[in-house]
Design a protein around this motif. Sequence first.
Motif, short mmCIF file in Angstrom:
data_model
loop_
_atom_site.label_atom_id
_atom_site.label_comp_id
_atom_site.label_asym_id
_atom_site.label_seq_id
_atom_site.Cartn_x
_atom_site.Cartn_y
_atom_site.Cartn_z
N ARG A 102 0.83 -1.20 0.00
CA ARG A 102 0.00 0.00 0.00
C ARG A 102 0.86 1.25 0.00
O ARG A 102 0.53 2.24 -0.68
CB ARG A 102 -0.91 -0.01 1.23
CG ARG A 102 -1.88 1.15 1.30
CD ARG A 102 -2.78 1.05 2.49
NE ARG A 102 -2.01 1.02 3.73
CZ ARG A 102 -2.56 0.91 4.95
NH1 ARG A 102 -3.87 0.79 5.06
NH2 ARG A 102 -1.81 0.89 6.03
N ARG A 103 1.98 1.23 0.70
CA ARG A 103 2.87 2.38 0.72
C ARG A 103 3.46 2.63 -0.68
O ARG A 103 3.54 3.78 -1.12
CB ARG A 103 3.99 2.15 1.73
CG ARG A 103 5.01 3.28 1.81
CD ARG A 103 6.12 2.94 2.79
NE ARG A 103 7.12 4.00 2.86
CZ ARG A 103 7.03 5.05 3.64
NH1 ARG A 103 5.98 5.19 4.44
NH2 ARG A 103 7.97 5.98 3.64
N ARG A 106 0.80 4.19 -2.93
CA ARG A 106 0.54 5.60 -2.62
C ARG A 106 1.68 6.49 -3.11
O ARG A 106 1.43 7.60 -3.60
CB ARG A 106 0.33 5.77 -1.12
CG ARG A 106 -0.98 5.19 -0.61
CD ARG A 106 -1.09 5.32 0.90
NE ARG A 106 -2.38 4.86 1.39
CZ ARG A 106 -2.74 4.83 2.67
NH1 ARG A 106 -1.87 5.22 3.60
NH2 ARG A 106 -3.94 4.40 3.03
N GLN A 109 1.29 7.06 -6.74
CA GLN A 109 0.18 7.97 -7.04
C GLN A 109 0.43 9.39 -6.53
O GLN A 109 -0.42 10.25 -6.73
CB GLN A 109 -1.11 7.42 -6.43
CG GLN A 109 -1.52 6.07 -6.98
CD GLN A 109 -2.71 5.47 -6.26
OE1 GLN A 109 -3.27 6.10 -5.35
NE2 GLN A 109 -3.11 4.27 -6.64
N LEU A 111 0.66 10.33 -3.32
CA LEU A 111 -0.11 10.56 -2.10
C LEU A 111 0.79 10.38 -0.89
O LEU A 111 1.91 9.88 -0.98
CB LEU A 111 -1.29 9.59 -2.02
CG LEU A 111 -2.27 9.61 -3.19
CD1 LEU A 111 -3.34 8.54 -3.00
CD2 LEU A 111 -2.91 10.98 -3.35
N PRO A 113 2.27 8.58 1.98
CA PRO A 113 2.36 7.14 2.19
C PRO A 113 1.72 6.66 3.48
O PRO A 113 1.38 5.48 3.59
CB PRO A 113 3.88 6.89 2.20
CG PRO A 113 4.48 8.20 2.58
CD PRO A 113 3.57 9.25 2.01
N GLY A 116 -2.53 8.48 2.86
CA GLY A 116 -3.16 8.32 1.56
C GLY A 116 -3.88 9.55 1.05
O GLY A 116 -4.73 9.44 0.17
#
Length: 233
Positions: A102-103, A106, A109, A111, A113, A116
């Motif tokens: 997930r980090r 993000r 993207q 975002l 980390p 988000g």
Amino acid sequence: MLEPVRVLLEQVTSPFVTRTAREVGRQLREGTAADRLRHRLTARLATVALADIRDPGRWLLGVALPRWGCGHQDCETGIIWRTGAACELCAETVQDRFAARRREQRLEQGLCPQHGTRPGPSRHCADCELEAAVRLPARAPAPREPAGPNRCSCGGCGCVIFLTGRAVDTGLCKLCREEADARADVEPAAPAAPTVPGTCSGRDGESPCTRRALPTRSVCLTHRSWELDGEVA
């Protein structure tokens, strides 16, 4: 024990049959129960179609028989075999891997980390700035010990001072010395005890009277009394 994969064993050539038997014997000698191996083979075969197994011998040795799980010997694919409870070590590993993926997503993207959310002009998101604002201030570092023979800590406030002048005798900095001198001027000095021999121990109301000292005894000129060995007769 090998009944769940008998249909695959019939398709395996003799070398793989021998290697499969050796692997089963090794796990049994190391303490793996026969019902556990049978359950493992049944569960692994249920997750794949027979038509997708192109090499039964390699599938048995590489997929069906190996134990999946963490370093805990009783862990069987994330489940403790004896109790049936979820393995905590495997759960933590899964969470760590999920958080790492997930980090990375993000970051790709653009975002934050951690939260988000989209970062602002300061390159931090609103949640990070709020946490930084409410975070308790860091503790001040402990004062360093004075280094060198000509330095020491003030006995009053603890600051580092140089041993010069009055600081050598008092061990205080200038401000602490001034405060000590001011207190000494304000506080009345305690009356000193009479140390001069020959002073009469009797009082005439305000101050000790004077008398004439004799070698063996003395007489008070005011009270007309004799004093023997420091006591008034």
